[in-house]
Scaffold this active site. Structure first.
Site, short mmCIF file in Angstrom:
data_model
loop_
_atom_site.label_atom_id
_atom_site.label_comp_id
_atom_site.label_asym_id
_atom_site.label_seq_id
_atom_site.Cartn_x
_atom_site.Cartn_y
_atom_site.Cartn_z
N ARG A 168 0.64 -1.32 0.15
CA ARG A 168 0.01 -0.07 -0.05
C ARG A 168 0.89 1.20 0.10
O ARG A 168 0.51 2.36 0.82
CB ARG A 168 -0.88 0.05 1.24
CG ARG A 168 -2.02 -1.11 1.19
CD ARG A 168 -2.61 -1.32 -0.06
NE ARG A 168 -3.76 -2.44 -0.24
CZ ARG A 168 -3.41 -3.41 -0.79
NH1 ARG A 168 -2.28 -3.52 -1.44
NH2 ARG A 168 -4.03 -4.53 -0.97
N SER A 217 -11.49 -0.09 1.54
CA SER A 217 -10.96 -0.42 2.93
C SER A 217 -10.39 0.72 3.63
O SER A 217 -9.62 1.32 3.18
CB SER A 217 -9.65 -1.64 2.55
OG SER A 217 -10.17 -2.67 1.90
N GLU A 287 -5.83 3.45 5.33
CA GLU A 287 -5.45 3.07 4.21
C GLU A 287 -6.25 4.15 3.48
O GLU A 287 -5.89 4.66 1.97
CB GLU A 287 -6.31 1.69 3.69
CG GLU A 287 -5.79 1.26 2.28
CD GLU A 287 -6.33 -0.23 1.84
OE1 GLU A 287 -6.66 -0.25 1.01
OE2 GLU A 287 -5.81 -0.89 2.65
#
Length: 295
Positions: A168, A217, A287
């Site tokens: 990420r 998410s 996130e």
């Protein structure tokens, strides 16, 4: 009086960003700029000389804009930056192209390896910036190089290795606007590709609140763990603050139930992080990107 660089594209002042985000919350952009093309963007950046703060904006799918809005210039790359080209066995894709659209293009042209994109909301530029991934694949698996421009107006290119992709994220300079991504191409069977894409869509429909106002998410998975399991263990499935709640269907998804503010969403996320840490000793990392000023 604020004097803006001369451009061919479009400026709008005090532009409300709420309608551009999936959460449907947030304040205004002091200046909203949609450049005509890469040369127009470069001209703006060179003239700006890094005086006005710059924020880039994609599809608004994985972001919370605070209710006080964003100072400086918010740059959104429009349709002129969404082309898909097939050259020398490589795909060259504009950063504002939607992930879903690229997945469909690849399926129609017997190109495999892009099926996972059908399950990732947002744009190619955003996906590159966070090394987005799902269903066992990530952007780093398919990228050859990135074409970008820095805030000083210099065009720059980075190979996959130079980009330093990680879970990420990446190690690219922070003052970059991604213009294009170049992908490697592997041929596949269109019907098999479509079957895999349908599997992904069916799984999403059953396990994620895709019809709600959500940002995907909320927290990245800690190494070896699942954020939703930690949230569930802390008893926070369905937990609500103001108009924001953790989804009953998938508790790593935050939902705007219709009247949430950005503060509701951010407060809920911070509360969840605190309670998970107290319960499991694990510090969840956002996130979702949070930008802008508090009211």
């Amino acid at each position: 009086m604020l004097i803006l660089p001369t451009v061919k594209g479009e400026y709008q002042k005090d532009y409300n960003l709420k309608h551009l985000t999936w959460f449907k919350v947030g304040g205004d952009a002091e200046i909203f700029f949609k450049p005509l093309d890469s040369e127009d963007l470069a001209s703006f950046l060179i003239q700006n000389r890094q005086k006005l703060p710059i924020t880039t904006f994609g599809a608004g799918s994985n972001i919370i804009i605070r209710d006080g809005g964003i100072e400086g210039v918010v740059i959104k790359l429009g349709q002129n930056f969404s082309n898909i080209e097939f050259i020398d066995n490589h795909l060259i894709v504009g950063s504002s192209c939607l992930n879903y659209n690229l997945a469909k293009f690849c399926q129609a042209n017997d190109i495999s390896g892009f099926e996972f994109l059908v399950g990732i909301p947002g744009t190619i530029g955003g996906g590159v910036a966070m090394n987005a991934g799902a269903y066992g694949s990530e952007f780093k698996d398919i990228i050859v190089r990135i074409e970008a421009i820095d805030f000083a107006g210099n065009f720059r290119t980075f190979t996959n290795a130079e980009s330093g992709f990680k879970y990420r994220g990446n190690n690219l300079p922070k003052d970059l606007i991604i213009l294009k991504a170049v992908f490697k191409v592997n041929k596949g069977d269109s019907e098999n590709i479509l079957l895999r894409m349908n599997e992904i869509n069916n799984t999403r429909s059953l396990t994620q609140p895709i019809k709600e106002r959500t940002g995907g998410s909320t927290f990245a998975n800690p190494e070896g763990l699942k954020s939703w399991e930690l949230i569930d263990k802390a008893g926070l499935r369905g937990y609500r603050i103001g108009g924001a709640s953790m989804s009953e269907l998938h508790c790593n998804f935050m939902i705007n139930n219709g009247d949430a503010t950005s503060k509701d969403l951010e407060d809920l996320g911070d509360f969840v992080r605190q309670k998970v840490f107290e319960d499991s000793g694990v510090e969840l990392k956002w996130e979702i990107k949070i930008i802008g000023k508090y009211v």
